[in-house]
Design a protein around this motif. Structure first.
Motif, PDB file in Angstrom:
ATOM      1  N   SER A 140       0.832  -1.210   0.000  1.00  0.00           N
ATOM      2  CA  SER A 140       0.000   0.000   0.000  1.00  0.00           C
ATOM      3  C   SER A 140       0.865   1.258   0.000  1.00  0.00           C
ATOM      4  O   SER A 140       0.599   2.223  -0.733  1.00  0.00           O
ATOM      5  CB  SER A 140      -0.932   0.000   1.218  1.00  0.00           C
ATOM      6  OG  SER A 140      -1.784  -1.122   1.215  1.00  0.00           O
ATOM      7  N   ALA A 167      -2.193   5.442   1.017  1.00  0.00           N
ATOM      8  CA  ALA A 167      -1.976   4.009   1.257  1.00  0.00           C
ATOM      9  C   ALA A 167      -3.158   3.396   1.997  1.00  0.00           C
ATOM     10  O   ALA A 167      -3.617   2.290   1.663  1.00  0.00           O
ATOM     11  CB  ALA A 167      -0.685   3.805   2.048  1.00  0.00           C
ATOM     12  N   THR A 170      -6.161   3.141  -0.401  1.00  0.00           N
ATOM     13  CA  THR A 170      -5.954   2.051  -1.365  1.00  0.00           C
ATOM     14  C   THR A 170      -6.188   0.697  -0.724  1.00  0.00           C
ATOM     15  O   THR A 170      -6.865  -0.175  -1.287  1.00  0.00           O
ATOM     16  CB  THR A 170      -4.521   2.116  -1.931  1.00  0.00           C
ATOM     17  OG1 THR A 170      -4.310   3.392  -2.533  1.00  0.00           O
ATOM     18  CG2 THR A 170      -4.302   1.027  -2.953  1.00  0.00           C
ATOM     19  N   CYS A 171      -5.625   0.502   0.461  1.00  0.00           N
ATOM     20  CA  CYS A 171      -5.792  -0.773   1.175  1.00  0.00           C
ATOM     21  C   CYS A 171      -7.275  -1.062   1.418  1.00  0.00           C
ATOM     22  O   CYS A 171      -7.739  -2.194   1.199  1.00  0.00           O
ATOM     23  CB  CYS A 171      -5.018  -0.721   2.489  1.00  0.00           C
ATOM     24  SG  CYS A 171      -5.114  -2.228   3.472  1.00  0.00           S
TER      25      CYS A 171
END
Length: 493
Positions: A140, A167, A170-171
């Motif tokens: 991520s 990050a 996105t995760c």
């Protein structure tokens, strides 16, 4: 088989969400939807992630020379291939999802009489709470860094919170995709795999063009400056094995593979050689443009390579890297949820993690659990420390798994084996895993290694009351029932 986790001895009807656990109800299973092409895409898509764009620097630094670094890349590919061959035999002999946990739980034979399921629990404990969330966090963060990088020209740096915030987003988005539909997740994996192979192909083509122009002076340095330290070589292997990690992920989905006796070996035997060739050619391409010192000084090797050879088209490489890393993240979450589910199904995690969505048939609680821990690691960790922690811990259990294969040859010699590896292969992988675990501790000890050992010792203390003594936290049944109703979950058969 107790799948109640810490909630043992409880009637399933209390937590099955309205009678799904009735003896007359049909079993609820995740469907077999993964064929040879999707299986290959899962392996290639998970393996080719951030490693080939992040690890070259660490491997060259650890090995000390161009030629030795290329040998490390090749050796990591060979070791991964040998490990994957062992996993093919184990996956077909014990045809359950879960990979390492499942094989340690069922296959330790005589050792099980003395240790019980402790090795399997420690694998589950470290994998689900430490290494796989760390892998998710690394991917991520790498995705976020490559996405944000084009918007900030040097020497300007992005805001401190930009990378971790992207990050985390996105995760969570990739986790949602895996919770919503297995079909969506595998289709996304196919797309990302094609995209990342196109990016790798572009790098290799540019490298071939550079070599055709006579730019081979950096490759000609050969073994000059090679290290003589066993610990340095082992550390270099950690970087390479991080790039190759994912070769075992298809074994996490054994129960979802169509015709596993055919498609499991086929996918692995296509994916591993393909990735090895791509990695070696990519490193040759890097060194046809960048000097060893430039490679060591570069914060993003692929981006520096693109600036040196592609000119105005250099932006294509960060885009390709971002897609590559996102594909690896998707494949990691896809397999991680199955590992968590398999552990919970055997009572080694809380029972709700072994449930699946009643309509979508996806391991929603397990995926959300991994996402939550990964978000915490994104907030407090960094890429380099997380990679070292992951590789050290992972190879402890890879070694135990191939030991399981050796034990099964003695305890189940007459079992039908659709695939059988020569016995020297698991012995060699076991020897290499011992070297990778012991070498760095003796020669170059780092705090991360001792953190892992301490974490495993804490796992032993947790195992005794929660698994061996089957201690049940008060109110856990009510929590499980509430989560079942809220998330529409049923036990997976």
């Amino acid at each position: 088989m107790d799948n109640q986790g810490f909630v043992t001895g409880e009637d399933d009807s209390k937590t099955n969400g309205g009678g799904t656990g009735s003896p007359d109800a049909p079993p609820v299973r995740m469907p077999r939807t993964v064929g040879a092409a999707s299986g290959t895409a899962i392996i290639v898509g998970t393996m080719i992630g951030s490693g080939i764009f992040v690890s070259p620097k660490g491997i060259l630094e650890g090995s000390g020379s161009v030629a030795l670094s290329l040998l490390v890349w090749f050796g990591c590919g060979v070791l991964s291939m040998l490990g994957a061959l062992c996993y093919i035999e184990l996956g077909l002999l014990i045809p359950e999802s879960g990979a390492e946990f499942t094989y340690l739980f069922h296959g330790l034979g005589p050792l099980h009489r003395f240790l019980g399921p402790l090795p399997a629990f420690l694998q589950s404990w470290s994998t689900n709470l430490l290494t796989l969330p760390a892998s998710t966090a690394v991917l991520s963060l790498a995705f976020a860094e490559y996405c944000i990088q084009p918007f900030y020209a040097r020497p300007c740096a992005p805001p401190p919170m930009a990378v971790p915030l992207l990050a985390v987003i996105t995760c969570c988005l990739v986790t949602f995709t895996n919770c919503y539909s297995v079909t969506w997740a595998t289709r996304a994996q196919n797309f990302f795999t094609v995209s990342k192979l196109a990016a790798i192909g572009l790098i290799i083509a540019a490298g071939v063009y550079s070599l055709a122009q006579g730019n081979s002076q950096y490759l000609a340095t050969g073994f000059q400056g090679s290290t003589s330290s066993a610990g340095d070589v082992a550390t270099a292997f950690y970087g390479g094995l991080w790039a190759y990690d994912g070769w075992n992920n298809l074994n996490c989905l054994t129960e979802e593979i169509v015709e596993p006796a055919r498609n499991l070996p086929l996918a692995i035997l296509i994916a591993l050689p393909l990735v090895t060739v791509c990695y070696i050619l990519t490193n040759v391409a890097y060194l046809s443009v960048l000097s060893p010192q430039q490679l060591l000084d570069s914060p993003a090797v692929a981006a520096s390579f693109a600036e040196g050879v592609l000119g105005p088209a250099a932006f294509l490489i960060p885009v390709g890297v971002a897609l590559s890393v996102c594909g690896a993240l998707n494949g990691t979450i896809l397999s991680t949820a199955r590992r968590c589910l398999a552990s919970a199904r055997q009572g080694h995690l809380v029972d709700v993690l072994s449930f699946i969505h009643v309509r979508r048939l996806t391991p929603t609680p397990a995926a959300m659990f991994n996402c939550g821990i990964a978000v915490i690691m994104i907030a407090v960790g960094n890429i380099d420390s997380l990679i070292g922690l992951f590789s050290f811990c992972a190879w402890i259990f890879y070694g135990l798994v191939v030991l399981t294969l050796i034990i099964l040859r003695s305890t189940r010699p007459d079992a039908k084996r659709a695939f059988r590896v020569p016995i020297w292969i698991p012995w060699l992988v076991l020897l290499m895993s011992c070297y990778l675990v012991v070498g760095p501790i003796v020669d170059r000890p780092q705090y991360e290694y001792f953190y892992v050992i301490a974490f495993l010792l804490v796992g032993v203390l947790v195992y005794v009351p929660c698994v061996y003594c089957k201690w049940r936290p008060n109110g856990m049944g009510s929590v499980t029932s509430c989560l079942q109703k809220t998330l529409e979950l049923v036990p997976a058969s």
